[in-house]
Design a protein around this motif. Structure first.
Motif, PDB file in Angstrom:
ATOM      1  N   GLY A  91      12.775   1.283   9.580  1.00 60.31           N
ATOM      2  CA  GLY A  91      12.471   0.441   8.421  1.00 60.31           C
ATOM      3  C   GLY A  91      12.248   1.299   7.190  1.00 60.31           C
ATOM      4  O   GLY A  91      12.213   2.537   7.269  1.00 60.31           O
ATOM      5  N   ASP A  92      12.061   0.646   6.041  1.00 59.04           N
ATOM      6  CA  ASP A  92      11.817   1.421   4.820  1.00 59.04           C
ATOM      7  C   ASP A  92      10.435   2.066   4.875  1.00 59.04           C
ATOM      8  O   ASP A  92      10.263   3.215   4.445  1.00 59.04           O
ATOM      9  CB  ASP A  92      11.973   0.557   3.564  1.00 59.04           C
ATOM     10  N   GLY A  93       9.461   1.374   5.451  1.00 58.47           N
ATOM     11  CA  GLY A  93       8.147   1.986   5.619  1.00 58.47           C
ATOM     12  C   GLY A  93       8.224   3.126   6.609  1.00 58.47           C
ATOM     13  O   GLY A  93       7.691   4.211   6.396  1.00 58.47           O
ATOM     14  N   SER A 121      11.794  -3.795   2.033  1.00 57.97           N
ATOM     15  CA  SER A 121      10.935  -3.437   0.889  1.00 57.97           C
ATOM     16  C   SER A 121       9.487  -3.882   1.081  1.00 57.97           C
ATOM     17  O   SER A 121       8.801  -4.224   0.094  1.00 57.97           O
ATOM     18  CB  SER A 121      11.503  -4.024  -0.410  1.00 57.97           C
ATOM     19  N   ILE A 122       9.040  -3.852   2.317  1.00 54.49           N
ATOM     20  CA  ILE A 122       7.648  -4.244   2.609  1.00 54.49           C
ATOM     21  C   ILE A 122       7.300  -3.778   4.030  1.00 54.49           C
ATOM     22  O   ILE A 122       8.206  -3.549   4.842  1.00 54.49           O
ATOM     23  CB  ILE A 122       7.494  -5.794   2.496  1.00 54.49           C
ATOM     24  N   PRO A 132       7.130   2.116   0.190  1.00 51.14           N
ATOM     25  CA  PRO A 132       7.718   2.957  -0.864  1.00 51.14           C
ATOM     26  C   PRO A 132       8.939   2.318  -1.533  1.00 51.14           C
ATOM     27  O   PRO A 132       9.310   2.700  -2.647  1.00 51.14           O
ATOM     28  CB  PRO A 132       8.126   4.232  -0.112  1.00 51.14           C
ATOM     29  N   ALA A 133       9.576   1.345  -0.858  1.00 51.51           N
ATOM     30  CA  ALA A 133      10.762   0.709  -1.449  1.00 51.51           C
ATOM     31  C   ALA A 133      10.424  -0.595  -2.169  1.00 51.51           C
ATOM     32  O   ALA A 133      11.322  -1.299  -2.639  1.00 51.51           O
ATOM     33  CB  ALA A 133      11.801   0.448  -0.365  1.00 51.51           C
ATOM     34  N   SER A 134       9.137  -0.942  -2.246  1.00 54.32           N
ATOM     35  CA  SER A 134       8.754  -2.174  -2.966  1.00 54.32           C
ATOM     36  C   SER A 134       8.951  -1.967  -4.467  1.00 54.32           C
ATOM     37  O   SER A 134       8.727  -0.869  -4.982  1.00 54.32           O
ATOM     38  CB  SER A 134       7.284  -2.510  -2.710  1.00 54.32           C
ATOM     39  N   PRO A 135       9.350  -3.024  -5.166  1.00 55.49           N
ATOM     40  CA  PRO A 135       9.585  -2.870  -6.605  1.00 55.49           C
ATOM     41  C   PRO A 135       8.308  -2.612  -7.401  1.00 55.49           C
ATOM     42  O   PRO A 135       7.197  -2.896  -6.927  1.00 55.49           O
ATOM     43  CB  PRO A 135      10.191  -4.220  -7.014  1.00 55.49           C
ATOM     44  N   ASP A 136       8.480  -2.077  -8.592  1.00 53.63           N
ATOM     45  CA  ASP A 136       7.347  -1.846  -9.487  1.00 53.63           C
ATOM     46  C   ASP A 136       6.663  -3.195  -9.734  1.00 53.63           C
ATOM     47  O   ASP A 136       7.320  -4.217  -9.912  1.00 53.63           O
ATOM     48  CB  ASP A 136       7.831  -1.283 -10.838  1.00 53.63           C
ATOM     49  N   ASP A 149       2.877   2.163  -8.089  1.00 55.16           N
ATOM     50  CA  ASP A 149       3.761   3.286  -7.724  1.00 55.16           C
ATOM     51  C   ASP A 149       5.184   2.983  -8.195  1.00 55.16           C
ATOM     52  O   ASP A 149       5.589   1.821  -8.239  1.00 55.16           O
ATOM     53  CB  ASP A 149       3.811   3.464  -6.201  1.00 55.16           C
ATOM     54  N   ASN A 150       5.942   4.027  -8.493  1.00 51.51           N
ATOM     55  CA  ASN A 150       7.357   3.821  -8.814  1.00 51.51           C
ATOM     56  C   ASN A 150       8.131   3.563  -7.530  1.00 51.51           C
ATOM     57  O   ASN A 150       7.878   4.205  -6.511  1.00 51.51           O
ATOM     58  CB  ASN A 150       7.932   5.051  -9.522  1.00 51.51           C
ATOM     59  N   MET A 151       9.073   2.639  -7.611  1.00 50.82           N
ATOM     60  CA  MET A 151       9.909   2.308  -6.444  1.00 50.82           C
ATOM     61  C   MET A 151      10.800   3.496  -6.085  1.00 50.82           C
ATOM     62  O   MET A 151      11.420   4.092  -6.959  1.00 50.82           O
ATOM     63  CB  MET A 151      10.780   1.101  -6.800  1.00 50.82           C
ATOM     64  N   LEU A 152      10.848   3.813  -4.806  1.00 49.90           N
ATOM     65  CA  LEU A 152      11.702   4.923  -4.351  1.00 49.90           C
ATOM     66  C   LEU A 152      13.088   4.354  -4.017  1.00 49.90           C
ATOM     67  O   LEU A 152      13.192   3.318  -3.358  1.00 49.90           O
ATOM     68  CB  LEU A 152      11.066   5.548  -3.114  1.00 49.90           C
ATOM     69  N   THR A 153      14.126   5.007  -4.489  1.00 45.48           N
ATOM     70  CA  THR A 153      15.485   4.543  -4.186  1.00 45.48           C
ATOM     71  C   THR A 153      16.055   5.389  -3.052  1.00 45.48           C
ATOM     72  O   THR A 153      16.376   6.569  -3.252  1.00 45.48           O
ATOM     73  CB  THR A 153      16.398   4.658  -5.426  1.00 45.48           C
TER      74      THR A 153
END
Ligand code: SF4
Length: 285
Positions: A91-93, A121-122, A132-136, A149-153
């Motif tokens: 997952g993104d997490g 993104s959650i 880390p992939a959640s939007p600003d 936090d800034n969203m990581l791409t």
């Protein structure tokens, strides 16, 4: 040839209705049937998260590791038997938070394994915290006043860390995702597919509707060998501006191709005279 029936496990699917994990899993099974991936030639490794249930729902040799650690396990599997197709579901997490370190080093070493990242993104399994992939500005249980936090791409990170196949897909476009999974597997080196996978229960921002409205496919004018072009495209995100498809693809020697001991047979192979495990399985069934 591998059939859908061969991939069917005894576990009932318990992902929520509408969850992006369901079409993602369908695409993987389609790819297995098309490419004849099965227990004899492939292995799947997952981390912790809703995505990790894929090991229960798919009848294939598999390992569900600790949170953020599927990549080191997959690396070990590939070194032990480099003839196997190794598919990592994370997952993104899992891959960007707890496993960020492993993600970076798997990319730069160019291991010949495939990372399919369920990007919702959650943190969904723990019922909805910012990842880390959640939007600003993302509002969740862990950031009730909005994510600061800034969203990581992940695409940008994978390209800069040295991955040699980097793509993004939308989970519900099953034919295209199937195609990308096959292209990733056929690539010799580290293949990363960031799969936009809506969590219908906890993420009401990165929804199916949002992705259907704002994604588009990169066309033939995008040169997948052009590093600068790939970087530029990886930074696009917004209204009608979420690119899908292959961002970057170059041929470089994989890690395994540079290890002398891996130039012949696999270090560990499945023995044909294994003891009959049926009695043991029944004991724990
Ligand atoms: Fe899917 Fe979200 Fe439900 Fe997990 S919580 S199964 S990611 S919809």
């Amino acid at each position: 040839m591998t059939t859908m029936q061969d991939l069917k496990s005894k576990c009932d699917v318990n992902w929520c209705p509408g969850c992006g994990n369901i079409p993602l899993w369908a695409a993987f099974k389609n790819a297995c049937v098309k490419e004849d991936w099965n227990n004899t030639n492939s292995c799947i490794v997952a981390g912790i998260g809703c995505h990790g249930h894929i090991v229960n729902f798919t009848k294939m040799t598999s390992f569900e590791g600790l949170h953020g650690r599927p990549l080191p396990v997959a690396t070990g599997v590939k070194l032990a038997n480099h003839k196997l197709n190794v598919f990592v579901f994370s997952g993104d997490g899992d891959s960007l938070g707890e496993g960020g370190n492993h993600f970076m080093h798997a990319c730069r070493r160019n291991h010949d394994i495939n990372l399919f990242m369920h990007d919702n993104s959650i943190y969904a399994l723990t019922t909805g915290q910012t990842s880390p992939a959640s939007p600003d500005g993302f509002v969740s249980k862990s950031t009730p006043k909005g994510n600061i936090d800034n969203m990581l791409t992940p695409i940008t990170l994978a390209i800069s860390a040295g991955a040699t196949f980097v793509a993004r897909a939308y989970a519900s476009d099953i034919p295209k995702l199937t195609e990308l999974m096959i292209a990733a597997a056929n690539h010799k080196g580290f293949s990363f597919v960031d799969i936009l996978q809506p969590c219908t229960t906890f993420n009401h921002v990165n929804t199916h509707e949002m992705y259907q409205k704002n994604t588009y496919y990169l066309d033939d004018t995008h040169d997948v060998t052009d590093l600068d072009a790939a970087f530029k495209k990886s930074r696009e995100w917004g209204d009608k501006k979420i690119p899908l498809g292959i961002f970057y693809k170059v041929d470089k020697p994989s890690y395994e191709s540079k290890v002398p001991q891996l130039q012949g047979d696999a270090l560990i192979t499945t023995s044909t005279d294994r003891p009959n495990m049926e009695a043991l399985y029944k004991q724990y069934a």
